[in-house]
Design a protein around this motif. Structure first.
Motif, PDB file in Angstrom:
ATOM      1  N   ALA A 177       0.820  -1.212   0.000  1.00  0.00           N
ATOM      2  CA  ALA A 177       0.000   0.000   0.000  1.00  0.00           C
ATOM      3  C   ALA A 177       0.852   1.260   0.000  1.00  0.00           C
ATOM      4  CB  ALA A 177      -0.929   0.006   1.215  1.00  0.00           C
ATOM      5  N   ARG A 178       2.068   1.160   0.529  1.00  0.00           N
ATOM      6  CA  ARG A 178       2.977   2.303   0.567  1.00  0.00           C
ATOM      7  C   ARG A 178       3.807   2.418  -0.706  1.00  0.00           C
ATOM      8  NH1 ARG A 178       3.749   4.172   5.970  1.00  0.00           N
ATOM      9  NH2 ARG A 178       2.571   2.927   7.462  1.00  0.00           N
ATOM     10  N   GLY A 179       3.539   1.540  -1.688  1.00  0.00           N
ATOM     11  CA  GLY A 179       4.198   1.648  -2.981  1.00  0.00           C
ATOM     12  C   GLY A 179       5.486   0.873  -3.123  1.00  0.00           C
ATOM     13  N   ASN A 180       5.755  -0.068  -2.203  1.00  0.00           N
ATOM     14  CA  ASN A 180       6.997  -0.840  -2.263  1.00  0.00           C
ATOM     15  C   ASN A 180       6.890  -1.999  -3.255  1.00  0.00           C
ATOM     16  OD1 ASN A 180       8.948   0.030   0.148  1.00  0.00           O
ATOM     17  ND2 ASN A 180       6.834   0.183   0.856  1.00  0.00           N
ATOM     18  N   SER A 181       7.988  -2.257  -3.965  1.00  0.00           N
ATOM     19  CA  SER A 181       8.060  -3.411  -4.861  1.00  0.00           C
ATOM     20  C   SER A 181       8.361  -4.660  -4.039  1.00  0.00           C
ATOM     21  CB  SER A 181       9.174  -3.203  -5.887  1.00  0.00           C
ATOM     22  OG  SER A 181      10.445  -3.192  -5.235  1.00  0.00           O
ATOM     23  N   ASN A 182       8.256  -5.830  -4.662  1.00  0.00           N
ATOM     24  CA  ASN A 182       8.578  -7.074  -3.963  1.00  0.00           C
ATOM     25  C   ASN A 182      10.012  -7.062  -3.442  1.00  0.00           C
ATOM     26  OD1 ASN A 182       6.046  -7.859  -4.698  1.00  0.00           O
ATOM     27  ND2 ASN A 182       6.676  -9.624  -5.937  1.00  0.00           N
ATOM     28  N   LYS A 183      10.919  -6.560  -4.267  1.00  0.00           N
ATOM     29  CA  LYS A 183      12.332  -6.518  -3.877  1.00  0.00           C
ATOM     30  C   LYS A 183      12.527  -5.597  -2.662  1.00  0.00           C
ATOM     31  CE  LYS A 183      15.280  -6.769  -7.143  1.00  0.00           C
ATOM     32  NZ  LYS A 183      15.887  -8.090  -6.780  1.00  0.00           N
ATOM     33  N   GLU A 184      11.847  -4.466  -2.655  1.00  0.00           N
ATOM     34  CA  GLU A 184      11.970  -3.527  -1.531  1.00  0.00           C
ATOM     35  C   GLU A 184      11.368  -4.121  -0.257  1.00  0.00           C
ATOM     36  OE1 GLU A 184      11.779   0.743  -3.913  1.00  0.00           O
ATOM     37  OE2 GLU A 184       9.931  -0.350  -3.466  1.00  0.00           O
ATOM     38  N   ILE A 185      10.269  -4.838  -0.410  1.00  0.00           N
ATOM     39  CA  ILE A 185       9.646  -5.486   0.752  1.00  0.00           C
ATOM     40  C   ILE A 185      10.585  -6.546   1.316  1.00  0.00           C
ATOM     41  CG2 ILE A 185       7.723  -6.932   1.519  1.00  0.00           C
ATOM     42  CD1 ILE A 185       6.023  -5.584  -0.667  1.00  0.00           C
ATOM     43  N   ALA A 186      11.161  -7.346   0.420  1.00  0.00           N
ATOM     44  CA  ALA A 186      12.082  -8.402   0.853  1.00  0.00           C
ATOM     45  C   ALA A 186      13.269  -7.814   1.616  1.00  0.00           C
ATOM     46  CB  ALA A 186      12.576  -9.186  -0.360  1.00  0.00           C
ATOM     47  N   LYS A 187      13.803  -6.718   1.117  1.00  0.00           N
ATOM     48  CA  LYS A 187      14.950  -6.077   1.767  1.00  0.00           C
ATOM     49  C   LYS A 187      14.561  -5.535   3.131  1.00  0.00           C
ATOM     50  CE  LYS A 187      18.418  -2.453   1.068  1.00  0.00           C
ATOM     51  NZ  LYS A 187      18.905  -1.390   0.147  1.00  0.00           N
ATOM     52  N   SER A 188      13.399  -4.902   3.242  1.00  0.00           N
ATOM     53  CA  SER A 188      12.953  -4.318   4.507  1.00  0.00           C
ATOM     54  C   SER A 188      12.681  -5.388   5.558  1.00  0.00           C
ATOM     55  CB  SER A 188      11.686  -3.480   4.303  1.00  0.00           C
ATOM     56  OG  SER A 188      11.932  -2.389   3.450  1.00  0.00           O
ATOM     57  N   LEU A 189      12.111  -6.510   5.124  1.00  0.00           N
ATOM     58  CA  LEU A 189      11.742  -7.573   6.066  1.00  0.00           C
ATOM     59  C   LEU A 189      12.839  -8.617   6.234  1.00  0.00           C
ATOM     60  CD1 LEU A 189       7.997  -8.141   5.068  1.00  0.00           C
ATOM     61  CD2 LEU A 189       8.929  -6.730   6.912  1.00  0.00           C
ATOM     62  N   LYS A 190      13.919  -8.464   5.448  1.00  0.00           N
ATOM     63  CA  LYS A 190      15.052  -9.397   5.504  1.00  0.00           C
ATOM     64  C   LYS A 190      14.607 -10.826   5.177  1.00  0.00           C
ATOM     65  CE  LYS A 190      17.854  -6.696   8.741  1.00  0.00           C
ATOM     66  NZ  LYS A 190      17.030  -5.466   8.628  1.00  0.00           N
ATOM     67  N   ILE A 191      13.828 -10.928   4.102  1.00  0.00           N
ATOM     68  CA  ILE A 191      13.408 -12.226   3.599  1.00  0.00           C
ATOM     69  C   ILE A 191      13.678 -12.255   2.104  1.00  0.00           C
ATOM     70  CG2 ILE A 191      11.648 -12.624   5.370  1.00  0.00           C
ATOM     71  CD1 ILE A 191       9.540 -11.605   3.459  1.00  0.00           C
ATOM     72  N   SER A 192      13.542 -13.414   1.486  1.00  0.00           N
ATOM     73  CA  SER A 192      13.847 -13.527   0.063  1.00  0.00           C
ATOM     74  C   SER A 192      12.706 -12.994  -0.792  1.00  0.00           C
ATOM     75  CB  SER A 192      14.105 -14.991  -0.292  1.00  0.00           C
ATOM     76  OG  SER A 192      12.906 -15.744  -0.205  1.00  0.00           O
ATOM     77  N   ASP A 193      13.039 -12.657  -2.049  1.00  0.00           N
ATOM     78  CA  ASP A 193      12.010 -12.210  -2.997  1.00  0.00           C
ATOM     79  C   ASP A 193      10.949 -13.292  -3.175  1.00  0.00           C
ATOM     80  OD1 ASP A 193      13.612 -10.029  -3.247  1.00  0.00           O
ATOM     81  OD2 ASP A 193      14.051 -10.277  -5.375  1.00  0.00           O
ATOM     82  N   GLN A 194      11.388 -14.550  -3.230  1.00  0.00           N
ATOM     83  CA  GLN A 194      10.453 -15.652  -3.435  1.00  0.00           C
ATOM     84  C   GLN A 194       9.493 -15.790  -2.266  1.00  0.00           C
ATOM     85  OE1 GLN A 194      10.075 -17.503  -6.309  1.00  0.00           O
ATOM     86  NE2 GLN A 194       8.194 -18.090  -5.210  1.00  0.00           N
ATOM     87  N   THR A 195       9.986 -15.549  -1.058  1.00  0.00           N
ATOM     88  CA  THR A 195       9.113 -15.613   0.121  1.00  0.00           C
ATOM     89  C   THR A 195       8.033 -14.538   0.041  1.00  0.00           C
ATOM     90  OG1 THR A 195      10.870 -16.502   1.508  1.00  0.00           O
ATOM     91  CG2 THR A 195       9.020 -15.473   2.637  1.00  0.00           C
ATOM     92  N   VAL A 196       8.412 -13.346  -0.410  1.00  0.00           N
ATOM     93  CA  VAL A 196       7.429 -12.279  -0.590  1.00  0.00           C
ATOM     94  C   VAL A 196       6.389 -12.704  -1.619  1.00  0.00           C
ATOM     95  CG1 VAL A 196       7.053  -9.912  -1.381  1.00  0.00           C
ATOM     96  CG2 VAL A 196       9.037 -10.445   0.035  1.00  0.00           C
ATOM     97  N   LYS A 197       6.825 -13.268  -2.741  1.00  0.00           N
ATOM     98  CA  LYS A 197       5.903 -13.724  -3.781  1.00  0.00           C
ATOM     99  C   LYS A 197       4.955 -14.791  -3.243  1.00  0.00           C
ATOM    100  CE  LYS A 197       9.058 -12.815  -7.646  1.00  0.00           C
ATOM    101  NZ  LYS A 197       9.861 -13.424  -8.737  1.00  0.00           N
ATOM    102  N   ASN A 198       5.487 -15.695  -2.420  1.00  0.00           N
ATOM    103  CA  ASN A 198       4.653 -16.754  -1.837  1.00  0.00           C
ATOM    104  C   ASN A 198       3.577 -16.159  -0.936  1.00  0.00           C
ATOM    105  OD1 ASN A 198       6.216 -18.639  -3.145  1.00  0.00           O
ATOM    106  ND2 ASN A 198       7.441 -19.168  -1.352  1.00  0.00           N
TER     107      ASN A 198
END
Length: 231
Positions: A177-198
């Motif tokens: 909702a704040r406009g973050n991409s999957n990659k940015e979310i993964a970096k902020s939460l310290k998880i992988s891009d694939q985990t975000v996609k899941n």
């Protein structure tokens, strides 16, 4: 093929004629009424119970958002498409608040309009994704989304005391909702891009929506997430 019943709420004859022309040759759409103001719109909603209502956001005779809210109260099954003269972030946010299913400018083509009518009649939300990626949107206070648009939605909110989403999924929706991409979310939460996609796949499945924007709109309307103003 099931016919989609449509009403047009617009005080400009030429524009109504254009919509009528775009839809009249479609086998899956039928126009069951036209209105130019709130009073006639109310009558149509009571008597026709349309599947879709097309509302001109530039109405001179009545407040289109009040008509949209009234439509949700009179005929909850009616999906509302708001057709605006131009992009307007304030009107877009208010449209989401009152339960509009789709928001387009008048630059929409006849084919796009027909496709939108088909999708909203099936329960889909087609809110412009741009609003969630504009920098100014990040600082916007979305408290109004805590107020559900209709009595029907308020009852639903009372019954639903919890979200079907996990705390992590809600956190990810908040980042979206704040406009973050999957990659940015993964970096902020310290998880992988694939985990975000899941997680996003799980969110879409649980909410029975087709995309990230629809999931955010759903979460905002149920007050599971909000955007805070910058300190």
């Amino acid at each position: 093929m099931e016919t989609i019943r449509v009403i047009i709420i617009d005080d400009q004859p030429l524009y109504r004629e254009g919509i009528r022309t775009a839809l009249e040759h479609r086998e899956d759409c039928v126009i069951v009424g036209e209105a130019t103001d709130a009073r006639r719109a109310s009558e149509l909603l009571h008597t026709s119970h349309p599947d879709v209502a097309l509302i001109n956001a530039g109405l001179d005779s009545s407040d289109p958002l009040e008509i949209a809210q009234q439509a949700r109260q009179i005929s909850p099954q009616t999906a509302i498409i708001l057709l605006a003269p131009s992009e307007d972030e304030e009107r877009l946010f208010q449209s989401i608040k009152v339960g509009v299913a789709a928001y387009y400018t008048r630059h929409i083509t006849p084919d796009q309009l027909v496709e939108a009518i088909q999708k909203v009649s099936q329960g889909q939300y087609l809110i412009n994704n741009d609003v969630f990626i504009k920098p100014q949107s990040i600082t916007r206070d979305l408290k109004p989304f805590k107020e559900l648009a209709t009595e029907e939605l308020e009852v639903e909110e009372t019954k639903e005391q919890f979200s079907p989403l996990s705390s992590r999924e809600i956190e990810i929706l908040d980042y979206i909702a704040r406009g973050n991409s999957n990659k940015e979310i993964a970096k902020s939460l310290k998880i992988s891009d694939q985990t975000v996609k899941n997680h996003i796949t799980s969110i879409l499945k649980k909410l029975s929506v087709n995309d990230r924007t629809a999931a955010v709109v759903y979460a905002l309307r149920h007050s599971w997430i909000k955007m805070h103003q910058e300190q």
